[in-house]
Design an enzyme around this catalytic site. Sequence first.
Site, PDB file in Angstrom:
ATOM      1  N   SER A 137      -6.334  -9.475 -11.458  1.00 33.89           N
ATOM      2  CA  SER A 137      -6.331  -8.929 -10.103  1.00 33.89           C
ATOM      3  C   SER A 137      -6.132  -7.420 -10.098  1.00 33.89           C
ATOM      4  CB  SER A 137      -5.185  -9.574  -9.304  1.00 33.89           C
ATOM      5  OG  SER A 137      -4.948  -8.876  -8.101  1.00 33.89           O
ATOM      6  N   TYR A 195       3.917 -11.516  -8.019  1.00 31.36           N
ATOM      7  CA  TYR A 195       2.560 -12.061  -8.227  1.00 31.36           C
ATOM      8  C   TYR A 195       1.767 -11.122  -9.138  1.00 31.36           C
ATOM      9  CZ  TYR A 195      -2.407 -12.471  -7.403  1.00 31.36           C
ATOM     10  OH  TYR A 195      -3.760 -12.553  -7.586  1.00 31.36           O
ATOM     11  N   LYS A 197       0.197 -11.369 -13.312  1.00 29.65           N
ATOM     12  CA  LYS A 197      -1.138 -11.020 -13.803  1.00 29.65           C
ATOM     13  C   LYS A 197      -1.038 -10.010 -14.946  1.00 29.65           C
ATOM     14  CE  LYS A 197      -3.504 -13.554 -10.881  1.00 29.65           C
ATOM     15  NZ  LYS A 197      -4.264 -14.744 -11.328  1.00 29.65           N
TER      16      LYS A 197
HETATM   17  C1  WQD Z   1      -5.882  -6.196   3.338  1.00 31.17           C
HETATM   18  C2  WQD Z   1      -5.574  -5.165   4.402  1.00 31.17           C
HETATM   19  C3  WQD Z   1      -3.315  -5.214   5.202  1.00 31.17           C
HETATM   20  C4  WQD Z   1      -3.519  -9.126   7.127  1.00 31.17           C
HETATM   21  C5  WQD Z   1      -4.246  -9.240  -1.470  1.00 31.17           C
HETATM   22  C6  WQD Z   1      -3.290  -9.649  -2.567  1.00 31.17           C
HETATM   23  C7  WQD Z   1      -3.944 -10.436  -3.610  1.00 31.17           C
HETATM   24  C8  WQD Z   1      -5.306  -9.911  -4.023  1.00 31.17           C
HETATM   25  C9  WQD Z   1      -6.044  -9.182  -2.919  1.00 31.17           C
HETATM   26  C10 WQD Z   1      -6.173 -11.476  -5.642  1.00 31.17           C
HETATM   27  C11 WQD Z   1      -4.210  -4.516   4.204  1.00 31.17           C
HETATM   28  C12 WQD Z   1      -4.300  -5.573   6.304  1.00 31.17           C
HETATM   29  C13 WQD Z   1      -3.855  -7.984   6.412  1.00 31.17           C
HETATM   30  C14 WQD Z   1      -3.249  -9.038   8.518  1.00 31.17           C
HETATM   31  C15 WQD Z   1      -3.667  -6.666   8.408  1.00 31.17           C
HETATM   32  N1  WQD Z   1      -6.143 -11.028  -4.367  1.00 31.17           N
HETATM   33  N2  WQD Z   1      -3.922  -6.780   7.050  1.00 31.17           N
HETATM   34  N3  WQD Z   1      -3.337  -7.805   9.112  1.00 31.17           N
HETATM   35  O1  WQD Z   1      -2.948  -6.982   0.520  1.00 31.17           O
HETATM   36  O2  WQD Z   1      -5.152  -5.856  -0.195  1.00 31.17           O
HETATM   37  O3  WQD Z   1      -4.322  -7.835  -1.399  1.00 31.17           O
HETATM   38  O4  WQD Z   1      -5.557  -9.693  -1.707  1.00 31.17           O
HETATM   39  O5  WQD Z   1      -5.482 -11.106  -6.527  1.00 31.17           O
HETATM   40  O6  WQD Z   1      -4.070 -11.737  -3.071  1.00 31.17           O
HETATM   41  O7  WQD Z   1      -2.778  -8.535  -3.219  1.00 31.17           O
HETATM   42  O8  WQD Z   1      -5.199  -8.063   0.958  1.00 31.17           O
HETATM   43  O9  WQD Z   1      -6.100  -9.175   2.949  1.00 31.17           O
HETATM   44  O10 WQD Z   1      -3.581  -9.173   2.605  1.00 31.17           O
HETATM   45  O11 WQD Z   1      -4.749  -7.070   3.261  1.00 31.17           O
HETATM   46  O12 WQD Z   1      -3.726  -5.576   8.965  1.00 31.17           O
HETATM   47  O13 WQD Z   1      -2.929 -10.041   9.220  1.00 31.17           O
HETATM   48  O14 WQD Z   1      -5.525  -5.809   5.660  1.00 31.17           O
HETATM   49  O15 WQD Z   1      -2.298  -4.359   5.694  1.00 31.17           O
HETATM   50  O16 WQD Z   1      -4.324  -3.152   4.567  1.00 31.17           O
HETATM   51  P1  WQD Z   1      -4.350  -7.087  -0.002  1.00 31.17           P
HETATM   52  P2  WQD Z   1      -4.883  -8.466   2.479  1.00 31.17           P
END
Ligand code: WQD
Length: 334
Positions: free
Chosen positions: A119, A143, A147
């Site tokens: 990841s 998490y 990785k």
């Molecule tokens: C993306 C953006 C949030 C939800 C995750 C994990 C991990 C990895 C990639 C595999 C951010 C914003 C989110 C919401 C929001 N996958 N957001 N409202 O945090 O980049 O990473 O996915 O390893 O699982 O690290 O992904 O989709 O949670 O957030 O505003 O209800 O969307 O702040 O900027 P993230 P995400």
Amino acid sequence: MLALIEAGYDVEIVDSFVNAKHSVIPRLCELAGRDLRVHEVDLTDRAATEGIFADAAARAAAAGRRLGFDAVVHFAGLKAVGESVAKPLAYYDNNLGSTFSLVEAMARHGIRHLVFSSSATVYGDSYPAPFTEDLPTRATNPYGWTKVMIEQVLRDVAAADPTWRVGLLRYFNPIGAHPSGRIGEDPQGIPNNLIPYLAQVAVGRRAELSVYGDDYPTPDGTCLRDYIHVLDLAAGHVAALDYLWDATEPVGTWNLGTGHGTSVLDMVAAFSRAVGSPVPYRIVDRRPGDIAVSYADPSRARAELGWVASRSVDDMCADTWRWQSANPQGFPDA
Ligand code: WQD
């Protein structure tokens, strides 16, 4: 799994179903056009894991083949960042323990080709994007640390026995669904990630999206992420597996991303285009642990694997919406 079958591989599935519903299996068989052998096993159970490999070895021997399996693609693991902070031991035990059990069974049965689902969270929050594979890894949550640690375990296993061929695939933000609309992301409980939450708002399961902060140092103030279609991600696994057969180095590490960052508000706009009406949202406080900008430098995967992500954000949103609108409650419970 479907991409591997389309590439000519014969595939067996191992899943504990702790984060999946059994009803996905008949849909996979429908899309694959064949029955699939599924082992419902928790890989931390060493005896049960050995049973999978012993069974495959026996079937191979009866068919005159040397190995039960030629390779393993290892996706198994818990992956909710927030949950990992609350339950670190469960994450270390499950993600590391399942890997130890799996790799030991592979070694016992002479199987040494492994593609691992890593990841972009291994890059942590220490570097400006785009991220390149040579950056030191330093996670910011349990998490992500699992990785980082599993990558190191696999590098050490390959250093001890250079006949191993290991592919470490660093996913950026996988989203989207199969274009058929028959399978897609179906998180249990309240979605942690942006797109499944957006999809549940659009289909009426949630009232509105909370946008976690619009005061970041980005063009519209919301965070940038490298969203990649799951079909492009799947193609990256096939490319890595194909590469390993003739690889001269024991370990390869590749970013699987588009190389472009998309903001939260741009994703809301793209999803609204897919739905055909505005998806409601509200700006709220930042989420602890979020980084402002994350996107890949995918040039090594292009150069070495011949792999490039080809699908657009609009493709990702359209496929997600087709899945969610056809399956408002996700997969059936049965
Ligand atoms: C993306 C953006 C949030 C939800 C995750 C994990 C991990 C990895 C990639 C595999 C951010 C914003 C989110 C919401 C929001 N996958 N957001 N409202 O945090 O980049 O990473 O996915 O390893 O699982 O690290 O992904 O989709 O949670 O957030 O505003 O209800 O969307 O702040 O900027 P993230 P995400």
